[in-house]
Scaffold this motif. Structure first.
Motif, PDB file in Angstrom:
ATOM      1  N   PHE A  97       0.820  -1.214   0.000  1.00 53.87           N
ATOM      2  CA  PHE A  97       0.000   0.000   0.000  1.00 53.87           C
ATOM      3  C   PHE A  97       0.853   1.264   0.000  1.00 53.87           C
ATOM      4  O   PHE A  97       0.455   2.297  -0.538  1.00 53.87           O
ATOM      5  CB  PHE A  97      -1.077  -0.020   1.094  1.00 53.87           C
TER       6      PHE A  97
ATOM      7  N   MET B 121       1.516   1.731  -3.636  1.00 63.67           N
ATOM      8  CA  MET B 121       0.348   2.259  -4.358  1.00 63.67           C
ATOM      9  C   MET B 121       0.196   3.753  -4.109  1.00 63.67           C
ATOM     10  O   MET B 121      -0.069   4.522  -5.037  1.00 63.67           O
ATOM     11  CB  MET B 121      -0.917   1.530  -3.904  1.00 63.67           C
TER      12      MET B 121
ATOM     13  N   PHE C 211      -0.465   3.752  10.237  1.00 61.12           N
ATOM     14  CA  PHE C 211      -0.545   5.111   9.706  1.00 61.12           C
ATOM     15  C   PHE C 211      -1.408   5.103   8.446  1.00 61.12           C
ATOM     16  O   PHE C 211      -1.554   4.071   7.782  1.00 61.12           O
ATOM     17  CB  PHE C 211       0.846   5.648   9.385  1.00 61.12           C
ATOM     18  N   GLY C 212      -1.989   6.243   8.137  1.00 63.50           N
ATOM     19  CA  GLY C 212      -2.828   6.355   6.961  1.00 63.50           C
ATOM     20  C   GLY C 212      -2.031   6.872   5.778  1.00 63.50           C
ATOM     21  O   GLY C 212      -0.920   7.396   5.922  1.00 63.50           O
ATOM     22  N   VAL C 213      -2.633   6.714   4.599  1.00 57.58           N
ATOM     23  CA  VAL C 213      -1.964   7.141   3.382  1.00 57.58           C
ATOM     24  C   VAL C 213      -1.784   8.657   3.361  1.00 57.58           C
ATOM     25  O   VAL C 213      -0.744   9.166   2.933  1.00 57.58           O
ATOM     26  CB  VAL C 213      -2.777   6.658   2.159  1.00 57.58           C
ATOM     27  N   GLY C 214      -2.809   9.369   3.866  1.00 59.04           N
ATOM     28  CA  GLY C 214      -2.737  10.827   3.874  1.00 59.04           C
ATOM     29  C   GLY C 214      -1.537  11.310   4.678  1.00 59.04           C
ATOM     30  O   GLY C 214      -0.759  12.156   4.227  1.00 59.04           O
TER      31      GLY C 214
END
Lengths: 463, 233
Positions: free
Chosen positions: B20, B23, B107-110
Motif C-alpha cells: 500500500f 500504491m 498510519f494512513g496514506v494521507g
C-alpha cells in the motif's frame, strides 16, 4: 650424674613441680646410699653438705630450664594445632558457595576445637535469627540477638549474663554482623584465656566474612535471575506487540488505500472507512492490553521529565481528535501552572482513555471540559462531562480490571482503560478517582504530586 | 521536480505494507523500488539513487539504525522511518541518527504522503536547486518576516524574547518536519544543554501562549509525544 639425668627426665616429662621434688629426692637418696655413714641421712663429713647444695642447685636449675622448655614446646604445639585448625576452616570456608556449607564447616571445626558444642546462627532474609529445629538445650535467642545488635560477646564468662551455659559471639563482617556464634565449651578456659579468646574472635570474623561473601554471591545470583526474567518478559512483550501491530498496520493502510481508490462505489468507500475505524479500535485495545501487561509485570520504566501539563493535554486532544468530533470540548488551564514530573507517553494514555470514555458514554453534543489546578501539594487534572454520569456507589469498582459501567451494554470496550489509568497514576505516585460533576455527569480526577522543578535559565527575557 | 518520475526506495519486510505504500507513492507519480533487508536496502540506495527512502526500523537481518548510520556516511537522501508506537526511544535514536521523519504504525496514506512531500521539499532545498527560501513565513494567522525579525499575529506585532525567536526560526526552517528535543536544544541553547528538556518545554509553552489561539489545543506548534516538536504550516 645419674641423679641429674633422672631430674632432667622427670622435668621433661612431668614439668616444674615434679622436677623440684625429683631434685630433693635425688639429693636425699645420694646422701642415704652413698655418703658415709651409709643407709642413713646423717652426714659425717661437712664438705658433703656443699656437694649436696651444689647438686640440689644444679638439679633445680636444670629442672626449671627443662620444664620451661617443655612448656614452651607444648604452647608451640598447641598454637600450631590451633593455627592448623584455623587454616583448615579458612580453606573450607573459601570453597563454600552456600550459607549451609559455611555453617556446617564452622560448626564442625569449632566443636572439634573446643571439644564442646558449637552452633552458627545466621540472619535470614527477613533479618531474623532462627534456631535449628529439634534442639532441647540450645542457646537463648534473646541473648544471641543482644550480642548481634551490640556487636559484643555475651553469655558465659562475659559481662552480660555470665551465668548462662552458652557463650555468644557476633559474626562481624565488613558490612554488618551476619549472625551469632554460640559455643558451649567443655572447659571454661576456652573462652577465658586471652589467647584462646583472641582465637575465637578470629574464628568469628572469618566465619562472618565467609557468610558475607556467600550472601553477596546469592544477591548477585538473584539479580542475574531477575535481569534474565525481565529481559525475557520484555522481549516477549515486544515480539507480541510487533506481531499484533504489523497486521493491524496492514489492514489500516489497505483500508485507507481502498477508500481513496478512484471509481469505488459509495458503499465500498463506506465499508473501507468502517474497516479503518475498527482497525484503529483494535489498535487502541492492543495498546491497552500490552500496556496493562507491561505495567502488571513491573516491566515499565517511567521516562519521567518535567513538563507543563498543557503539553500532555494538547497531545491527548490531538490524538483523540477523530473520536471527539461530535462533542464540545474546552480546556481551562491556568497559564501559571507549575511543571510536573511525568512520563508523557503514559500520561497521554491516561488522558486518551478518559477522553475516549467520555466520548463513548455521553451522547453526541455533550460537553467535555479539561481543567487543571493546584491543590495542596498536588496538581489536579479534571476531565468532566455532562453526560448521564456514573452509577452511584460504583465509582471505585470502575477502576477494577474488566469492569464496565453497565454489564450488558452495546457500547464496545473491555473495561481495561480505567484499570490502566490507575496503574499508570500509581506508577507516578499519583491518584485517580471518579466523582459526579456538579449539575450532572461524570468527572475523573487525576492527582499528580508536585515536586521541585529544575531551575530555568535566567539569561533570557531582557533584550 | 527535476525528473518526471522521482525514485523512492521502500525497505520493509512486510509485503502488505510495501504494497500500500507503493500504491500511495505511485499514485503521486513516484517510481518505486522495494527491498526486504538492510543489506539489499543499502545496495539499492547506492545503485538506484533514490530521492526518498522509507525504512522500517524492525527489519529481520539488522537494526534499521545501522542502516541509517551507514547511509548517512555517504548520502543525504531524505529518509522516513516506520515504527510502532511505544518505541519512542527507537524513533528518537533514528531521528538523531539522521532520519528526516517518522510514522507510527498504523498510519494512513494521507499522513504518509504529507510526510513525503515535506521530506522531498527539504531534500530539494538542501541540494540548493531552488531559489533561496522566501523571507516571509506564514502559519495560521501568524506571519514571520525573517529578514526584518518581525512576528505578526493577525496583523499585530507580537513581542518574542531572543530565545523564543531563535526557537521559532529553527522550527520554521524545518517546517513540517519533526525536530527531536535534543536537536532543538542543541540548536537553540548549545550542545551543553541537550539534556535540559524542561527549557524547551517552557519556551515552547510561551511560544504557544503568544502564537496559538488555544495554547492547550495547538494547531501549528505541535508536540510529538516524547520525541520532539513539529511546526505544521
Amino acid at each position: 650424674m645419674l641423679f641429674l639425668l633422672t631430674v632432667l627426665g622427670v622435668s621433661l616429662r612431668w614439668g616444674r613441680g615434679p622436677s623440684v621434688l625429683a631434685s630433693f629426692l635425688a639429693v636425699g637418696l645420694f646422701d642415704f646410699f652413698f655418703i658415709a655413714p651409709h643407709l642413713s641421712f646423717a652426714v659425717s663429713d661437712v664438705q658433703y653438705l656443699l656437694t649436696f647444695i651444689v647438686m640440689l642447685a644444679v638439679g633445680l636449675i636444670t629442672g626449671q630450664l627443662t620444664a620451661h622448655l617443655r612448656y614452651q614446646a607444648q604452647v608451640a604445639a598447641e598454637r600450631e594445632a590451633r593455627s592448623r585448625a584455623l587454616f583448615e576452616l579458612t580453606r573450607e570456608l573459601s570453597g563454600a558457595l552456600q550459607t549451609e556449607q559455611v555453617v556446617d564447616s564452622a560448626q564442625d571445626s569449632l566443636s572439634r576445637e573446643l571439644h564442646g558444642r558449637a552452633l552458627v546462627l545466621v540472619l535470614n532474609l527477613r533479618d531474623e535469627l532462627l534456631l535449628p529445629p529439634g534442639l532441647d538445650d540450645g542457646p537463648d535467642l534473646g541473648t544471641a540477638r543482644w550480642a548481634l545488635d551490640h556487636g559484643q560477646a555475651a553469655g558465659l564468662a562475659t559481662d552480660t549474663l555470665p551465668g548462662s551455659a552458652w557463650f555468644y559471639l557476633p559474626l562481624q563482617a565488613p558490612m554488618r554482623a551476619r549472625g551469632v556464634l554460640c559455643l558451649r565449651p567443655r572447659d571454661l578456659a576456652a573462652v577465658i584465656q586471652p589467647e584462646r579468646r583472641a582465637q575465637l574472635d578470629t574464628y568469628a570474623s572469618i566465619i562472618g566474612q565467609a557468610l558475607e561473601r556467600v550472601h553477596y554471591v546469592e544477591v548477585a545470583q538473584d539479580a542475574l535471575v531477575h535481569i534474565e526474567s525481565e529481559r525475557l518478559r520484555n522481549s516477549l512483550l515486544s515480539a507480541l506487540s510487533h506481531d499484533l501491530r504489523t497486521p493491524l498496520a496492514v489492514v489500516y493502510g489497505l483500508a485507507d488505500t481502498l477508500a481513496a481508490l478512484p471509481g469505488l462505489p459509495e458503499a465500498g468507500c463506506e465499508m473501507a472507512q468502517a474497516l479503518q475505524r475498527e482497525s484503529q479500535r483494535i489498535n487502541a485495545m492492543v495498546n491497552n492490553l500490552l500496556d496493562m501487561a507491561r505495567l502488571q509485570s513491573g516491566a515499565v520504566q517511567l521516562r519521567q521529565q518535567w513538563q507543563p501539563v498543557e503539553e500532555v493535554v494538547g497531545t491527548a486532544l490531538q490524538a483523540m481528535q477523530s473520536v471527539l468530533g461530535g462533542h464540545q470540548l474546552s480546556t481551562e488551564l491556568a497559564a501559571d501552572l507549575p511543571m510536573v514530573n511525568l512520563d508523557a507517553v503514559l500520561m497521554e494514555r491516561v488522558l486518551c482513555n478518559l477522553l475516549e470514555n467520555a466520548a463513548k458514554y455521553t451522547p453526541p453534543g455533550s460537553r467535555i471540559v479539561i481543567k487543571a489546578a493546584v491543590q495542596g501539594s498536588e496538581l489536579l487534572l479534571r476531565v468532566s462531562d455532562n453526560g448521564p454520569g456514573l452509577p452511584p456507589g460504583r465509582e471505585e469498582a470502575l477502576f477494577e480490571k474488566f469492569a464496565r459501567a453497565k454489564s450488558e451494554t452495546s457500547t464496545p470496550g473491555v473495561g481495561l482503560g480505567l484499570a490502566i489509568c490507575r496503574a499508570i497514576m500509581q506508577a507516578h505516585q499519583g491518584r485517580i478517582w471518579a466523582e459526579a460533576t456538579p449539575g450532572g455527569g461524570a468527572t475523573f480526577v487525576l492527582a499528580l504530586p508536585l515536586g521541585t522543578p529544575p531551575a530555568l535559565p535566567e539569561f533570557d527575557d531582557h533584550e | 521536480m527535476s525528473e518526471p518520475h522521482p525514485v523512492a526506495l521502500i525497505v520493509e519486510d512486510e509485503p502488505s505494507i510495501r504494497r500500500f505504500v507503493r500504491m500511495a507513492l505511485e499514485a503521486e507519480g513516484w517510481q518505486v523500488h522495494e527491498c526486504e533487508t538492510v543489506r539489499q536496502g543499502l545496495i539499492d540506495a547506492g545503485t538506484r539513487r533514490p530521492e526518498l527512502i522509507i525504512l522500517d526500523l524492525g527489519l529481520p537481518d539488522d537494526d534499521g539504525l545501522n542502516y541509517l548510520k551507514d547511509l548517512r556516511a555517504w548520502s543525504a537522501v531524505p529518509v522516513i522511518v516506520l515504527s510502532a508506537r511505544s518505541e519512542e526511544a527507537d524513533k528518537i535514536a533514528a531521528l538523531d541518527a539522521g532520519a528526516d521523519d517518522y510514522l507510527s504504525k498504523p498510519f494512513g496514506v494521507g499522513e504518509l504522503m504529507a510526510r513525503v512531500r515535506v521530506a522531498l521539499r527539504r531534500g530539494q532545498n538542501t541540494r540548493g536547486s531552488d531559489e533561496p527560501a522566501s523571507t516571509l513565513f506564514r502559519f495560521g494567522e501568524v506571519e514571520v518576516d525573517l529578514a526584518a525579525r518581525r512576528v505578526l499575529r493577525a496583523g499585530a506585532t507580537v513581542h518574542l524574547t531572543p530565545t523564543e525567536y531563535r526557537l521559532l526560526t529553527h522550527l520554521i526552517s524545518n517546517a513540517g518536519k519533526v525536530l527531536t528535543h535534543r536537536q532543538l536544544l542543541k540548536l537553540v541553547w548549545g550542545p551543553s544543554h541537550v539534556d535540559d528538556n524542561h527549557y524547551l518545554r517552557v519556551y515552547m509553552g510561551q511560544l504557544r501562549q503568544k502564537l496559538e489561539a488555544l495554547p492547550a489545543q495547538p494547531r501549528h506548534l505541535l508536540t510529538e509525544t516524547a520525541v520532539g516538536y513539529r511546526l505544521m504550516p
